[in-house]
Design a protein around this motif. Structure first.
Motif, PDB file in Angstrom:
ATOM      1  N   SER A  24       0.846  -1.187   0.000  1.00  0.00           N
ATOM      2  CA  SER A  24       0.000   0.000   0.000  1.00  0.00           C
ATOM      3  C   SER A  24       0.885   1.242   0.000  1.00  0.00           C
ATOM      4  O   SER A  24       1.962   1.226   0.617  1.00  0.00           O
ATOM      5  N   ARG A  58      -2.511  -2.560  -3.278  1.00  0.00           N
ATOM      6  CA  ARG A  58      -3.618  -1.672  -2.952  1.00  0.00           C
ATOM      7  C   ARG A  58      -3.614  -0.464  -3.878  1.00  0.00           C
ATOM      8  O   ARG A  58      -2.593  -0.100  -4.454  1.00  0.00           O
ATOM      9  N   GLY A  59      -4.758   0.171  -4.010  1.00  0.00           N
ATOM     10  CA  GLY A  59      -4.899   1.319  -4.887  1.00  0.00           C
ATOM     11  C   GLY A  59      -4.103   2.518  -4.407  1.00  0.00           C
ATOM     12  O   GLY A  59      -3.826   2.666  -3.217  1.00  0.00           O
ATOM     13  N   GLY A  60      -3.725   3.375  -5.346  1.00  0.00           N
ATOM     14  CA  GLY A  60      -2.964   4.575  -5.035  1.00  0.00           C
ATOM     15  C   GLY A  60      -1.795   4.709  -5.985  1.00  0.00           C
ATOM     16  O   GLY A  60      -1.595   3.887  -6.877  1.00  0.00           O
ATOM     17  N   ALA A  93      -4.142  -6.445  -8.466  1.00  0.00           N
ATOM     18  CA  ALA A  93      -4.714  -5.317  -7.752  1.00  0.00           C
ATOM     19  C   ALA A  93      -5.650  -5.874  -6.681  1.00  0.00           C
ATOM     20  O   ALA A  93      -6.240  -6.942  -6.847  1.00  0.00           O
ATOM     21  N   TYR A  94      -5.790  -5.156  -5.600  1.00  0.00           N
ATOM     22  CA  TYR A  94      -6.663  -5.580  -4.507  1.00  0.00           C
ATOM     23  C   TYR A  94      -8.095  -5.162  -4.822  1.00  0.00           C
ATOM     24  O   TYR A  94      -8.391  -3.974  -4.953  1.00  0.00           O
ATOM     25  N   SER A  96     -11.276  -3.951  -6.428  1.00  0.00           N
ATOM     26  CA  SER A  96     -11.457  -3.065  -7.588  1.00  0.00           C
ATOM     27  C   SER A  96     -10.555  -1.834  -7.497  1.00  0.00           C
ATOM     28  O   SER A  96     -10.720  -0.887  -8.258  1.00  0.00           O
ATOM     29  N   GLU A  97      -9.591  -1.841  -6.567  1.00  0.00           N
ATOM     30  CA  GLU A  97      -8.683  -0.708  -6.414  1.00  0.00           C
ATOM     31  C   GLU A  97      -7.743  -0.622  -7.610  1.00  0.00           C
ATOM     32  O   GLU A  97      -7.489  -1.618  -8.288  1.00  0.00           O
TER      33      GLU A  97
END
Length: 111
Positions: A24, A58-60, A93-94, A96-97
């Motif tokens: 993340s 994780r998204g970002g 990807a985790y 829908s992130e």
């Protein structure tokens, strides 16, 4: 019956040896790599993976820095990692992130 038990035992053994990790943008490479204590960088995570492992990103936005094996600064690189047909390494990807690896600060000279 005996063959069925052997196959079940084999699947249980393979699933027990696999580990699920998380990365993340708010994580730390000193963390455990779990959902609640994720790692911060893709490269750190890639270096830890073994056959059968799963890595959820994780998204970002991630900004790579540093080197890989003493070489130039790169986005992220997976080297010398081998899964098998029955125990692949999965990087995803985790949920829908949407993770983004922003390599805009890496110059041609650095590469």
């Amino acid at each position: 019956m005996k063959n069925t038990l052997i196959i079940i035992f084999l699947f249980i053994t393979l699933s027990l040896s696999a580990t699920t990790y998380y990365v993340s943008p708010t994580g730390s490479d000193a963390a455990a790599g779990t959902l609640t204590a994720p790692w911060a960088t893709w490269q750190y995570a890639f270096n830890k993976l073994n056959a059968g492992d799963i890595l959820y990103v994780r998204g970002g936005t991630y900004y790579p820095a540093g080197t890989v094996s003493g070489g130039p600064t790169v986005g992220a690189r997976i080297s010398y990692k081998n899964g098998t047909s029955s125990s692949p390494i999965l990087i995803s990807a985790y949920g829908s992130e949407v993770p983004v690896l922003d390599c805009s600060k890496i110059t041609q000279a650095g590469w």
